[in-house]
Design a protein around this motif. Structure first.
Motif, PDB file in Angstrom:
ATOM      1  N   PHE A 276       9.118 100.240  63.372  1.00  0.00           N
ATOM      2  CA  PHE A 276      10.378 100.034  62.639  1.00  0.00           C
ATOM      3  C   PHE A 276      10.190  98.968  61.557  1.00  0.00           C
ATOM      4  O   PHE A 276      10.582  99.158  60.396  1.00  0.00           O
ATOM      5  CB  PHE A 276      11.470  99.613  63.629  1.00  0.00           C
ATOM      6  N   ASP A 277       9.581  97.859  61.922  1.00  0.00           N
ATOM      7  CA  ASP A 277       9.374  96.762  60.968  1.00  0.00           C
ATOM      8  C   ASP A 277       8.436  97.175  59.846  1.00  0.00           C
ATOM      9  O   ASP A 277       8.606  96.765  58.698  1.00  0.00           O
ATOM     10  CB  ASP A 277       8.818  95.534  61.689  1.00  0.00           C
ATOM     11  N   ASN A 278       7.418  97.973  60.173  1.00  0.00           N
ATOM     12  CA  ASN A 278       6.462  98.394  59.154  1.00  0.00           C
ATOM     13  C   ASN A 278       7.088  99.327  58.131  1.00  0.00           C
ATOM     14  O   ASN A 278       6.787  99.229  56.940  1.00  0.00           O
ATOM     15  CB  ASN A 278       5.249  99.065  59.808  1.00  0.00           C
ATOM     16  N   ILE A 279       7.954 100.210  58.572  1.00  0.00           N
ATOM     17  CA  ILE A 279       8.621 101.099  57.616  1.00  0.00           C
ATOM     18  C   ILE A 279       9.630 100.294  56.797  1.00  0.00           C
ATOM     19  O   ILE A 279       9.723 100.453  55.569  1.00  0.00           O
ATOM     20  CB  ILE A 279       9.309 102.269  58.348  1.00  0.00           C
ATOM     21  N   ARG A 280      10.374  99.408  57.450  1.00  0.00           N
ATOM     22  CA  ARG A 280      11.379  98.599  56.757  1.00  0.00           C
ATOM     23  C   ARG A 280      10.744  97.622  55.777  1.00  0.00           C
ATOM     24  O   ARG A 280      11.416  97.095  54.887  1.00  0.00           O
ATOM     25  CB  ARG A 280      12.225  97.843  57.784  1.00  0.00           C
ATOM     26  N   TYR A 281       9.448  97.400  55.880  1.00  0.00           N
ATOM     27  CA  TYR A 281       8.735  96.499  54.969  1.00  0.00           C
ATOM     28  C   TYR A 281       8.924  96.925  53.514  1.00  0.00           C
ATOM     29  O   TYR A 281       8.916  96.101  52.603  1.00  0.00           O
ATOM     30  CB  TYR A 281       7.244  96.510  55.316  1.00  0.00           C
ATOM     31  N   GLY A 282       9.112  98.227  53.292  1.00  0.00           N
ATOM     32  CA  GLY A 282       9.319  98.729  51.937  1.00  0.00           C
ATOM     33  C   GLY A 282      10.686  98.382  51.385  1.00  0.00           C
ATOM     34  O   GLY A 282      10.875  98.335  50.157  1.00  0.00           O
ATOM     35  N   ALA A 283      11.662  98.166  52.250  1.00  0.00           N
ATOM     36  CA  ALA A 283      13.030  97.817  51.820  1.00  0.00           C
ATOM     37  C   ALA A 283      13.678  97.017  52.953  1.00  0.00           C
ATOM     38  O   ALA A 283      14.292  97.599  53.858  1.00  0.00           O
ATOM     39  CB  ALA A 283      13.841  99.065  51.514  1.00  0.00           C
ATOM     40  N   PRO A 284      13.539  95.698  52.945  1.00  0.00           N
ATOM     41  CA  PRO A 284      13.988  94.859  54.076  1.00  0.00           C
ATOM     42  C   PRO A 284      15.466  94.994  54.424  1.00  0.00           C
ATOM     43  O   PRO A 284      15.860  94.697  55.556  1.00  0.00           O
ATOM     44  CB  PRO A 284      13.668  93.436  53.601  1.00  0.00           C
ATOM     45  N   THR A 285      16.303  95.452  53.474  1.00  0.00           N
ATOM     46  CA  THR A 285      17.743  95.554  53.750  1.00  0.00           C
ATOM     47  C   THR A 285      18.153  96.956  54.195  1.00  0.00           C
ATOM     48  O   THR A 285      19.347  97.225  54.362  1.00  0.00           O
ATOM     49  CB  THR A 285      18.548  95.167  52.496  1.00  0.00           C
ATOM     50  N   ALA A 286      17.186  97.851  54.388  1.00  0.00           N
ATOM     51  CA  ALA A 286      17.502  99.238  54.743  1.00  0.00           C
ATOM     52  C   ALA A 286      18.146  99.317  56.125  1.00  0.00           C
ATOM     53  O   ALA A 286      17.856  98.523  57.027  1.00  0.00           O
ATOM     54  CB  ALA A 286      16.242 100.088  54.699  1.00  0.00           C
ATOM     55  N   THR A 287      19.013 100.313  56.308  1.00  0.00           N
ATOM     56  CA  THR A 287      19.664 100.538  57.604  1.00  0.00           C
ATOM     57  C   THR A 287      18.750 101.365  58.504  1.00  0.00           C
ATOM     58  O   THR A 287      17.759 101.955  58.052  1.00  0.00           O
ATOM     59  CB  THR A 287      20.986 101.283  57.421  1.00  0.00           C
ATOM     60  N   GLU A 288      19.099 101.420  59.790  1.00  0.00           N
ATOM     61  CA  GLU A 288      18.304 102.204  60.733  1.00  0.00           C
ATOM     62  C   GLU A 288      18.310 103.681  60.347  1.00  0.00           C
ATOM     63  O   GLU A 288      17.286 104.361  60.455  1.00  0.00           O
ATOM     64  CB  GLU A 288      18.853 102.017  62.143  1.00  0.00           C
ATOM     65  N   GLU A 289      19.456 104.188  59.889  1.00  0.00           N
ATOM     66  CA  GLU A 289      19.540 105.597  59.489  1.00  0.00           C
ATOM     67  C   GLU A 289      18.617 105.890  58.311  1.00  0.00           C
ATOM     68  O   GLU A 289      17.942 106.941  58.280  1.00  0.00           O
ATOM     69  CB  GLU A 289      20.986 105.961  59.110  1.00  0.00           C
TER      70      GLU A 289
END
Length: 578
Positions: free
Chosen positions: A425-438
């Motif tokens: 989850f953290d690795n994917i969110r690394y591209g956009a730190p403010t992204a939602t889970e959806e």
């Protein structure tokens, strides 16, 4: 002195804590310096006259002095040490930020182990100097000066002798400090070299084991440690010599004081209590000066380590925010771009490269290894500036954009994606730190990563291990693609994204990549030419020059072209790629 000022300047935000520490330092030192006077009173007023009530009274005073001294010492230690720990924490944060703020060229010429050494071992040396040691240094200094004042007050004759040995001792301390500082600096450099060897060996541990080179790596590490040990032995020799000299002078002074003071007592010029209190003051001063000598060694080591740290802290950082804050479109144009890496200025990598890329166009850049394909990516990201020519994005020079904005508009999927040692989850969110889970799940589905992620017991909360070692190559690539998709970049760069994958993994990654073609400007850099058939245009790069351009079909029609030759090397016949 300039370096010491810099080190002390690091603590300026902790002055409130240091002020409290100084108050309790003054209180504890005053109590300690009052103790010999209490002993004098016991001897001269109680023992000599055999006065029991006076003895009880003096002993009670001495005990009270000790209570005050011990409590004040504990609080002095607490405030000074807390201030030092907070200072070093802030220093580590600042140093790490400074390292991250350097441009890519800095990392080209720096060794990872050396940088880690400055961040860990060098700051550890400063941690001791700025926490416990600074408290002990100030305490010893105050007690040495206060003790000298009380020595004058007790017996000026005896004190004059002590002052005779201080100037030569101070000169020796200064010379000793210079030597220790130089040796400590070289020792920290040698230790950083050994750290670099260990870091490189552990980072490539699978290769080390595959080639059964554990003994070789151990020998490499041992040789660097030997160099560090030799410098440590040199430093130990200097410290032992200086410590022995100080000890000899101190003990010799005490013997002389007992001899000369005894003569004064016999002559009736000095009382036994006064001589005893004088000796206690001498011991206090001697202990404090001896402690100052030991702490001086530590501070010279800290100055050596501080020099390495301030080298980094004073390096200019990369400017990320100067320039246009928004990139309007990903229309890219290279115009006669020439480039050589700063570490190899005499070796041109790009020699007059020109091409254009429309906002939703996909181009592929192919060519032999070393032809300059990945260098184009580095220039687009402004990791380097072209030596000649111009790069334009959205009709403006790329250098006119703020680097933060420019890099934020680009998504990169590299040949060997680097994952952080956190969850999927953290690795994917690394591209956009403010992204939602959806949004994160949606990006994973577009990258064909959702299915394999959900097969893990912890799903998206699965830890990937250091650099993603718990995942296969194909899984890491799909996580990297999801990360780039989540960023929703104006320009997507696929740098050899499938070159090291097996057939099944390549198929899944290829499907994920093809889903993105046509949605945004895309540059595909590829060794496997099967991945470039569907792009709008192919650039063939050779030795830093664009030698061909066109579609897959157009380039195949030229049997003498480099593209055709590259195809033939990868496929047994043209039917497989037509």
């Amino acid at each position: 002195m300039n370096m010491i000022k810099k080190l002390l300047g690091l603590s300026r935000l902790e002055w409130p804590l240091l002020a409290r520490g100084l108050f309790f330092l003054a209180l504890s030192s005053a109590a300690l310096l009052a103790y010999p006077q209490a002993v004098k009173k016991i001897i001269d007023d109680a023992l000599v006259y055999k006065n029991l009530s006076q003895l009880n009274y003096a002993a009670l005073i001495a005990f009270g002095v000790f209570i005050i001294q011990s409590g004040a010492s504990a609080l002095r230690y607490y405030y000074f040490t807390l201030a030092g720990e907070k200072t070093v924490k802030r220093l580590r944060e600042r140093l790490f930020s400074q390292i991250l703020g350097q441009d890519v060229a800095f990392f080209d010429r720096s060794k990872t182990g050396d940088l880690l050494g400055r961040l860990s071992s060098d700051t550890a040396v400063l941690q001791n100097a700025l926490s416990v040691n600074i408290s002990m240094l100030v305490r010893s200094g105050v007690q040495a000066v206060g003790g000298l004042v009380m020595l004058f007050f007790t017996s000026a004759k005896l004190t004059l002798f002590i002052l005779v040995i201080i100037p030569p001792l101070g000169f020796l301390a200064a010379q000793f400090g210079k030597r220790v500082k130089a040796i400590s600096r070289r020792g920290q450099d040698a230790l950083a070299t050994s750290t670099d060897v260990a870091e490189s060996s552990l980072a490539a541990v699978r290769t080390v084991k595959a080639f059964v080179q554990e003994d070789f790596e151990l020998k490499r590490y041992r040789s660097r440690l030997e160099a560090s040990l030799l410098l440590s032995k040199e430093k130990i020799h200097q410290v032992a010599w200086f410590t022995n000299l100080v000890s000899l002078l101190g003990l010799g002074a005490i013997v002389f004081i007992i001899w000369y003071g005894g003569r004064l007592v016999i002559a009736g010029e000095l009382s036994v209590g006064t001589l005893t209190s004088f000796l206690l003051y001498v011991i206090t001063v001697a202990f404090s000066v001896g402690m100052l000598g030991s702490l001086w060694t530590d501070f010279m080591s800290a100055v050596g380590a501080g020099g390495r740290i301030f080298e980094l802290l004073e390096c200019p950082v990369e400017d990320l925010d100067t320039g246009t804050p928004v990139v309007p479109t990903a229309e890219v144009a290279f115009r006669d771009v020439h480039f050589s890496y700063p570490s190899r200025p005499d070796f041109p990598v790009l020699k007059g490269v020109s091409f254009t890329l429309a906002p939703k166009e996909t181009i592929a850049i192919v060519g032999p290894s070393g032809s300059g394909k990945s260098t184009i990516v580095q220039l687009l990201l402004q990791h380097y500036a072209p030596g000649a020519g111009e790069i334009r994005i959205g009709g403006q020079p790329s250098s006119s954009f703020a680097r933060r904005a420019l890099r934020g508009s680009i998504g990169v999927v590299s040949q060997e994606p680097v994952l952080i040692s956190e969850t999927l989850f953290d690795n994917i969110r690394y591209g956009a730190p403010t992204a939602t889970e959806e949004e994160i799940v949606a990006a994973a589905k577009k990258a064909f990563a959702h299915d394999f992620i959900m097969k893990f017991p912890a799903g998206y909360q699965t830890l990937v291990g250091e650099r993603g070692v718990q995942l296969s190559g194909g899984q890491k690539q799909r996580v990297a693609i999801a990360r780039a998709i989540l960023r929703n970049p104006k320009l997507l760069i696929l740098d050899e994204a499938t070159s090291s994958l097996d057939t099944e993994s390549e198929h899944l990654v290829q499907r994920a990549l093809e889903e993105q073609l046509g949605q945004r400007a895309t540059i595909v850099i590829a060794h496997r030419l099967s991945t470039v058939k569907r792009v709008d245009k192919i650039l063939v790069l050779d030795d830093g020059v664009v030698v061909q351009s066109g579609t897959h079909e157009e380039l195949l029609r030229n049997p003498d072209g480099l593209y055709h030759n590259l195809i033939q090397r990868q496929f047994s016949n043209t039917k497989e790629i037509s």
